[in-house]
Design a protein around this motif. Structure first.
Motif, PDB file in Angstrom:
ATOM      1  N   MET A   8       0.844  -1.188   0.000  1.00  0.00           N
ATOM      2  CA  MET A   8       0.000   0.000   0.000  1.00  0.00           C
ATOM      3  C   MET A   8       0.884   1.244   0.000  1.00  0.00           C
ATOM      4  O   MET A   8       1.965   1.248   0.576  1.00  0.00           O
ATOM      5  CB  MET A   8      -0.908   0.009   1.238  1.00  0.00           C
ATOM      6  CG  MET A   8      -1.944  -1.082   1.234  1.00  0.00           C
ATOM      7  SD  MET A   8      -2.892  -1.247   2.757  1.00  0.00           S
ATOM      8  CE  MET A   8      -3.273   0.388   3.227  1.00  0.00           C
ATOM      9  N   THR A   9       0.392   2.292  -0.623  1.00  0.00           N
ATOM     10  CA  THR A   9       1.137   3.541  -0.598  1.00  0.00           C
ATOM     11  C   THR A   9       0.993   4.174   0.781  1.00  0.00           C
ATOM     12  O   THR A   9       0.157   3.768   1.596  1.00  0.00           O
ATOM     13  CB  THR A   9       0.610   4.523  -1.653  1.00  0.00           C
ATOM     14  OG1 THR A   9      -0.717   4.891  -1.310  1.00  0.00           O
ATOM     15  CG2 THR A   9       0.656   3.918  -3.036  1.00  0.00           C
ATOM     16  N   ARG A  10       1.807   5.158   1.038  1.00  0.00           N
ATOM     17  CA  ARG A  10       1.764   5.845   2.331  1.00  0.00           C
ATOM     18  C   ARG A  10       0.381   6.446   2.553  1.00  0.00           C
ATOM     19  O   ARG A  10      -0.173   6.370   3.647  1.00  0.00           O
ATOM     20  CB  ARG A  10       2.830   6.939   2.357  1.00  0.00           C
ATOM     21  CG  ARG A  10       2.876   7.717   3.643  1.00  0.00           C
ATOM     22  CD  ARG A  10       4.005   8.735   3.620  1.00  0.00           C
ATOM     23  NE  ARG A  10       4.146   9.370   4.898  1.00  0.00           N
ATOM     24  CZ  ARG A  10       3.551  10.508   5.240  1.00  0.00           C
ATOM     25  NH1 ARG A  10       2.769  11.113   4.379  1.00  0.00           N
ATOM     26  NH2 ARG A  10       3.723  11.038   6.432  1.00  0.00           N
ATOM     27  N   LEU A  14      -2.206   5.623   5.599  1.00  0.00           N
ATOM     28  CA  LEU A  14      -2.707   6.671   6.480  1.00  0.00           C
ATOM     29  C   LEU A  14      -4.229   6.731   6.468  1.00  0.00           C
ATOM     30  O   LEU A  14      -4.860   6.884   7.510  1.00  0.00           O
ATOM     31  CB  LEU A  14      -2.128   8.031   6.076  1.00  0.00           C
ATOM     32  CG  LEU A  14      -0.649   8.238   6.365  1.00  0.00           C
ATOM     33  CD1 LEU A  14      -0.186   9.568   5.776  1.00  0.00           C
ATOM     34  CD2 LEU A  14      -0.385   8.198   7.852  1.00  0.00           C
ATOM     35  N   ALA A  15      -4.816   6.604   5.287  1.00  0.00           N
ATOM     36  CA  ALA A  15      -6.273   6.632   5.177  1.00  0.00           C
ATOM     37  C   ALA A  15      -6.899   5.473   5.933  1.00  0.00           C
ATOM     38  O   ALA A  15      -7.902   5.640   6.637  1.00  0.00           O
ATOM     39  CB  ALA A  15      -6.689   6.605   3.703  1.00  0.00           C
ATOM     40  N   ALA A  16      -6.293   4.297   5.830  1.00  0.00           N
ATOM     41  CA  ALA A  16      -6.814   3.128   6.540  1.00  0.00           C
ATOM     42  C   ALA A  16      -6.698   3.325   8.047  1.00  0.00           C
ATOM     43  O   ALA A  16      -7.626   3.005   8.801  1.00  0.00           O
ATOM     44  CB  ALA A  16      -6.052   1.872   6.107  1.00  0.00           C
ATOM     45  N   ARG A  19      -9.388   5.756   9.212  1.00  0.00           N
ATOM     46  CA  ARG A  19     -10.714   5.127   9.271  1.00  0.00           C
ATOM     47  C   ARG A  19     -10.846   4.257  10.509  1.00  0.00           C
ATOM     48  O   ARG A  19     -11.863   4.295  11.207  1.00  0.00           O
ATOM     49  CB  ARG A  19     -10.966   4.290   8.011  1.00  0.00           C
ATOM     50  CG  ARG A  19     -11.326   5.117   6.797  1.00  0.00           C
ATOM     51  CD  ARG A  19     -11.831   4.235   5.676  1.00  0.00           C
ATOM     52  NE  ARG A  19     -10.852   3.250   5.255  1.00  0.00           N
ATOM     53  CZ  ARG A  19      -9.932   3.448   4.326  1.00  0.00           C
ATOM     54  NH1 ARG A  19      -9.858   4.600   3.705  1.00  0.00           N
ATOM     55  NH2 ARG A  19      -9.091   2.493   3.992  1.00  0.00           N
ATOM     56  N   GLU A  20      -9.812   3.470  10.803  1.00  0.00           N
ATOM     57  CA  GLU A  20      -9.836   2.616  11.990  1.00  0.00           C
ATOM     58  C   GLU A  20      -9.935   3.458  13.263  1.00  0.00           C
ATOM     59  O   GLU A  20     -10.688   3.130  14.183  1.00  0.00           O
ATOM     60  CB  GLU A  20      -8.581   1.748  12.046  1.00  0.00           C
ATOM     61  CG  GLU A  20      -8.524   0.700  10.959  1.00  0.00           C
ATOM     62  CD  GLU A  20      -7.165   0.024  10.896  1.00  0.00           C
ATOM     63  OE1 GLU A  20      -6.329   0.248  11.790  1.00  0.00           O
ATOM     64  OE2 GLU A  20      -6.950  -0.734   9.942  1.00  0.00           O
ATOM     65  N   ASN A  21      -9.182   4.544  13.319  1.00  0.00           N
ATOM     66  CA  ASN A  21      -9.195   5.422  14.481  1.00  0.00           C
ATOM     67  C   ASN A  21     -10.576   6.055  14.661  1.00  0.00           C
ATOM     68  O   ASN A  21     -11.088   6.128  15.780  1.00  0.00           O
ATOM     69  CB  ASN A  21      -8.122   6.504  14.314  1.00  0.00           C
ATOM     70  CG  ASN A  21      -7.926   7.317  15.565  1.00  0.00           C
ATOM     71  OD1 ASN A  21      -8.238   6.883  16.654  1.00  0.00           O
ATOM     72  ND2 ASN A  21      -7.426   8.524  15.404  1.00  0.00           N
TER      73      ASN A  21
END
Length: 55
Positions: A8-10, A14-16, A19-21
């Protein structure tokens, strides 16, 4: 969706994580809201953040 070979790209990582946070914080807020329910409506609650001494 992603192959095991393509990392995955940076930005995707970060987006993932964001979303989890967000999901975790929403669940935590729901749990806190249901746990404190009527306690937050107390007129002498110290959590108001307001002070009467500032005149």
């Amino acid at each position: 969706m992603n192959d095991a070979k393509t990392p995955m790209t940076r930005e995707e990582r970060l987006a993932a994580r964001l979303r989890e946070n967000l999901k975790r914080r929403k669940a935590q807020a729901r749990a806190m809201g249901s746990a404190s329910g009527s306690e937050s409506e107390s007129p002498d609650s110290p959590e108001t953040g307001l002070s009467n001494s500032a005149a």
